[in-house]
Design a protein around this motif. Structure first.
Motif, PDB file in Angstrom:
ATOM      1  N   PRO A  37      -3.715   2.208 -11.711  1.00  0.00           N
ATOM      2  CA  PRO A  37      -3.806   1.115 -12.873  1.00  0.00           C
ATOM      3  C   PRO A  37      -4.797   0.811 -13.000  1.00  0.00           C
ATOM      4  CG  PRO A  37      -2.118   0.520 -11.060  1.00  0.00           C
ATOM      5  CD  PRO A  37      -2.842   2.088 -11.058  1.00  0.00           C
ATOM      6  N   GLY A  38      -5.785   0.578 -14.531  1.00  0.00           N
ATOM      7  CA  GLY A  38      -6.833  -0.434 -14.097  1.00  0.00           C
ATOM      8  C   GLY A  38      -6.867  -1.041 -15.204  1.00  0.00           C
ATOM      9  N   PRO A  39      -7.691  -2.231 -16.474  1.00  0.00           N
ATOM     10  CA  PRO A  39      -7.711  -3.361 -16.868  1.00  0.00           C
ATOM     11  C   PRO A  39      -7.503  -2.202 -18.277  1.00  0.00           C
ATOM     12  CG  PRO A  39      -9.924  -2.676 -15.749  1.00  0.00           C
ATOM     13  CD  PRO A  39      -9.415  -2.202 -14.982  1.00  0.00           C
ATOM     14  N   GLY A  40      -6.708  -3.383 -19.086  1.00  0.00           N
ATOM     15  CA  GLY A  40      -6.593  -3.138 -20.289  1.00  0.00           C
ATOM     16  C   GLY A  40      -4.961  -1.822 -20.456  1.00  0.00           C
ATOM     17  N   GLY A  41      -5.283  -1.513 -19.841  1.00  0.00           N
ATOM     18  CA  GLY A  41      -3.961   0.046 -18.987  1.00  0.00           C
ATOM     19  C   GLY A  41      -4.329   1.344 -19.092  1.00  0.00           C
ATOM     20  N   LYS A  42      -5.944   1.345 -19.504  1.00  0.00           N
ATOM     21  CA  LYS A  42      -6.390   2.690 -18.993  1.00  0.00           C
ATOM     22  C   LYS A  42      -7.037   2.596 -17.505  1.00  0.00           C
ATOM     23  CE  LYS A  42     -10.683   5.401 -20.813  1.00  0.00           C
ATOM     24  NZ  LYS A  42     -11.866   4.820 -21.335  1.00  0.00           N
ATOM     25  N   PRO A  43      -6.032   3.984 -16.862  1.00  0.00           N
ATOM     26  CA  PRO A  43      -6.149   4.264 -15.790  1.00  0.00           C
ATOM     27  C   PRO A  43      -7.628   3.701 -14.858  1.00  0.00           C
ATOM     28  CG  PRO A  43      -5.255   5.943 -16.806  1.00  0.00           C
ATOM     29  CD  PRO A  43      -5.825   5.432 -18.062  1.00  0.00           C
ATOM     30  N   MET A  44      -8.137   3.173 -13.601  1.00  0.00           N
ATOM     31  CA  MET A  44      -8.486   3.451 -13.166  1.00  0.00           C
ATOM     32  C   MET A  44      -9.606   4.593 -13.197  1.00  0.00           C
ATOM     33  SD  MET A  44     -11.778   1.009 -12.780  1.00  0.00           S
ATOM     34  CE  MET A  44     -12.191  -0.043 -12.436  1.00  0.00           C
ATOM     35  N   GLY A  45      -8.428   5.081 -12.008  1.00  0.00           N
ATOM     36  CA  GLY A  45      -8.600   6.484 -11.155  1.00  0.00           C
ATOM     37  C   GLY A  45      -7.523   7.543 -11.551  1.00  0.00           C
ATOM     38  N   VAL A  46      -7.379   8.794 -11.236  1.00  0.00           N
ATOM     39  CA  VAL A  46      -6.848   9.867 -11.487  1.00  0.00           C
ATOM     40  C   VAL A  46      -6.496  10.232  -9.811  1.00  0.00           C
ATOM     41  CG1 VAL A  46      -5.689  11.170 -12.754  1.00  0.00           C
ATOM     42  CG2 VAL A  46      -6.751   9.786 -13.765  1.00  0.00           C
TER      43      VAL A  46
END
Length: 74
Positions: A37-46
């Motif tokens: 998880p990252g900010p704004g619901g966009k993944p920080m990493g995969v």
């Protein structure tokens, strides 16, 4: 003695998820295994696997973009 894993670590400005999805679509027996998880619901990493090889794609922002350098996650 346990065996440690070493994974290539790819830095992106903000395209880590799209890159992982693209790579997974190219190789048989490949999958995305985890979205961090990252900010704004966009993944920080995969985290993903390409035919058994584990890799990490990470959104490092404008200061750490994908380039010719190699990073390894130990």
């Amino acid at each position: 003695m346990s065996v440690k894993k070493i994974r290539p670590f790819l830095w992106y400005n903000d395209g880590a998820e799209a890159a992982a999805e693209f790579y997974v679509s190219l190789f048989a027996n490949s999958k995305i295994t985890r979205r961090m998880p990252g900010p704004g619901g966009k993944p920080m990493g995969v985290e993903f696997e390409l035919d058994g090889q584990q890799l990490i794609a990470f959104n490092g922002g404008p200061y750490h973009q994908l380039n010719e350098a190699v990073s390894l996650y130990v």
